[in-house]
Design a protein around this motif. Structure first.
Motif, PDB file in Angstrom:
ATOM      1  N   HIS A 195       0.848  -1.190   0.000  1.00 40.25           N
ATOM      2  CA  HIS A 195       0.000   0.000   0.000  1.00 40.25           C
ATOM      3  C   HIS A 195       0.887   1.244   0.000  1.00 40.25           C
ATOM      4  O   HIS A 195       1.662   1.466   0.934  1.00 40.25           O
ATOM      5  CB  HIS A 195      -0.893  -0.013   1.254  1.00 40.25           C
ATOM      6  N   TYR A 219      -8.427  -3.557   4.888  1.00 40.39           N
ATOM      7  CA  TYR A 219      -8.151  -4.077   3.552  1.00 40.39           C
ATOM      8  C   TYR A 219      -9.061  -5.269   3.261  1.00 40.39           C
ATOM      9  O   TYR A 219      -9.453  -6.008   4.163  1.00 40.39           O
ATOM     10  CB  TYR A 219      -6.695  -4.539   3.444  1.00 40.39           C
ATOM     11  N   LEU A 239      -2.495   0.223  -4.312  1.00 36.72           N
ATOM     12  CA  LEU A 239      -2.797  -0.797  -3.317  1.00 36.72           C
ATOM     13  C   LEU A 239      -2.937  -2.167  -3.972  1.00 36.72           C
ATOM     14  O   LEU A 239      -3.654  -2.315  -4.964  1.00 36.72           O
ATOM     15  CB  LEU A 239      -4.088  -0.437  -2.566  1.00 36.72           C
TER      16      LEU A 239
END
Length: 266
Positions: free
Chosen positions: A7, A191, A262
């Motif tokens: 990320h 996430y 990401l």
């Protein structure tokens, strides 16, 4: 399930920054069912000043932007091992008491739209879990997943009135309505490993409600089910402002652009 996460958040400023601070909530929570195998945060253009745990047991890193910088890069990489708990997080922990999560915040204040949503629910559900899943479905029925209609300052009431929004809006509406029904509720950022892609545009958001004799239970309103081993919990709070991955301030004229990269994969 072992998840690998990369990320990167890159801020570009059209004029050099004279002074700036950023709070990072980017370290996953260690808890039963979620084990941090490895996690690293690298900063280019800034330095770590201090780290602490806030009232929600979120790990917070305070970053000082180097004077005169026109760019800062925040890069997170790591591996997290998760197991599937069917969305059940379990007992309450942390410094904030349960009653605190019945509070309305600026982004989740219930008004007429929330009241109408709550009134539309059947009052004869067999148990609290079924009622909360019905609430989750009602939110997505009322608010389609559409980007570009809302922003970080859109309230739950406004998103309901607009009839469109993203995961952040779904979580805010769910929290506002669940609290109106008497449940402690909180916002979650983190996430999600998606089945159809590795590269993603942003982190994910969902909600949790506290159910007697079970504890905290997660609801991914945008996807219509409870979080499983594909989800990594990063931060929690009353709303997005408490759990935002990055917040900050800076002095000096000029604007900024943010670019996020990401990847979440098994």
């Amino acid at each position: 399930m072992l998840l690998k996460i990369e990320h990167e958040t890159r801020y570009n400023y059209d004029k050099p920054v004279q002074y700036g601070l950023q709070q990072l909530r980017l370290r996953p929570k260690e808890r039963p069912g979620q084990r941090i195998v490895d996690w690293n945060i690298e900063i280019e253009g800034g330095a770590l000043e201090l780290s602490f745990e806030d009232q929600h047991c979120n790990h917070v890193d305070l970053i000082n932007i180097e004077r005169g910088r026109s760019e800062i890069i925040i890069r997170c990489t790591g591996e997290v091992e998760n197991s599937d708990g069917s969305g059940v997080i379990g007992r309450h922990a942390g410094f904030a008491p349960l009653w605190y999560f019945k509070r309305a915040s600026a982004l989740t204040k219930p008004e007429d739209e929330i009241a109408r949503l709550v009134a539309s629910l059947d009052q004869d559900y067999e148990d609290d879990i079924v009622r909360l899943h019905a609430l989750s479905a009602a939110v997505t029925d009322r608010v389609a997943y559409e980007t570009g209609k809302t922003d970080a300052e859109t309230t739950a009431e406004q998103a309901l009135a607009i009839g469109g929004g993203v995961c952040q809006d779904h979580a805010h509406i769910f929290c506002a309505a669940a609290r109106s029904l008497g449940f402690p509720a909180r916002y979650v950022s983190g996430y999600l490993m998606m089945s159809d892609r590795v590269d993603q545009d942003a982190t994910h958001a969902w909600a949790e409600a506290y159910v007697e004799h079970i504890g905290w239970v997660g609801f991914d309103i945008s996807n219509g089910y409870s979080p499983d081993e594909r989800y990594v919990r990063i931060a929690t709070g009353l709303d997005y402002r408490d759990a935002s991955p990055i917040t900050g301030l800076r002095y000096g004229a000029g604007s900024e652009d943010m670019i996020v990269s990401l990847q979440v994969q098994q």
